[in-house]
Design an enzyme around this catalytic site. Sequence first.
Site, PDB file in Angstrom:
ATOM      1  CG  ASP A 101       1.549  -1.344   7.082  1.00  0.00           C
ATOM      2  OD1 ASP A 101       0.508  -0.824   7.524  1.00  0.00           O
ATOM      3  OD2 ASP A 101       2.554  -1.586   7.784  1.00  0.00           O
ATOM      4  CB  ALA A 102       1.034   0.235   0.729  1.00  0.00           C
TER       5      ALA A 102
END
Length: 232
Positions: A101-102
Site C-alpha cells: 500500500d502507499a
Amino acid sequence: MRLDKFVCKSTELTKSEAHHVIHCGLVRVNGEITTIESTQVHENNSIFLNDVRLNLRDFRYILMHKPAGTICSNIDEVYPSLFNFLTVDNPSELHIAGRLDADTTGLVLITDDGRWSFNITSPAQKCSKVYRVGLSRPITEDVAHRFKLGIALQGEEQLTRPAILDVISPKEVLLTITEGKFHQVKRMFAAVGNRVIRLHREAIGEVKLDVEVGQWRYLSRGEIAALTKEQP
C-alpha cells in the site's frame, strides 16, 4: 510469454511497433509466419524478425526499499510511482512481485520474469513475507495462537493461512504470512480488535531488506535461486 512481449524484450521496439511487425507477417515462430500478437511462445522457440533470430535480454531481479507515500505502479497516479527511484533501461518491462500500500514501507521485489514472480505471489508456493507492525493498542496474549489457527476475514470464505506472530513490545510485533490477500495484515489485526498504524516489510523468503529508503540493488544469484524454489 506473449509473442509481442517476446519481440519487445529482444529488440528495441515499442509494444505498438511490435504489433505492427507481427501483423505485417515479418515474424516467424518455428519457421511459420505468426500474425497474432497474443500467441504464447517460449524462449526455446526459434523466433525470427526479418530473418534475424531474436534472443531475450537477461531477466532482471531488483530489490528496493519502498518509501512511504509511493505506489507500486509503473506510473504516477495519486501518489508518485516508486519507479521514479529506478535508473534502468526499459522500466516499462518491469513489474512488482507483491505490492505494498502507499503508506506501507519496506522490501519490494521488481522483475520482468513472470514465472519467478509467480513463485513469490502465489499462495500455493508458501513464500513467507515478514512484516514489522506498529499497533494502536497493546497486543493481547491470545492473538499469536489465533493467528496460528487462522483468522476469518470479512468477505473471505476461508480462514487465513497459519501465521507466526513474534511480540517485540506491547505495540510492536513481527508477523510472518505466506499469502497476500487484499490489505491482509491490516484486516487480520482489525479482526482481533486492534489497528495497524505502521507497516513495514522486512523480508520475502530468504531475501532481507538491506538498503536505505529509496535505494535499490540487483539480487544476487543465490537470492534469485532461493525464491525460485517451489515449496513442498
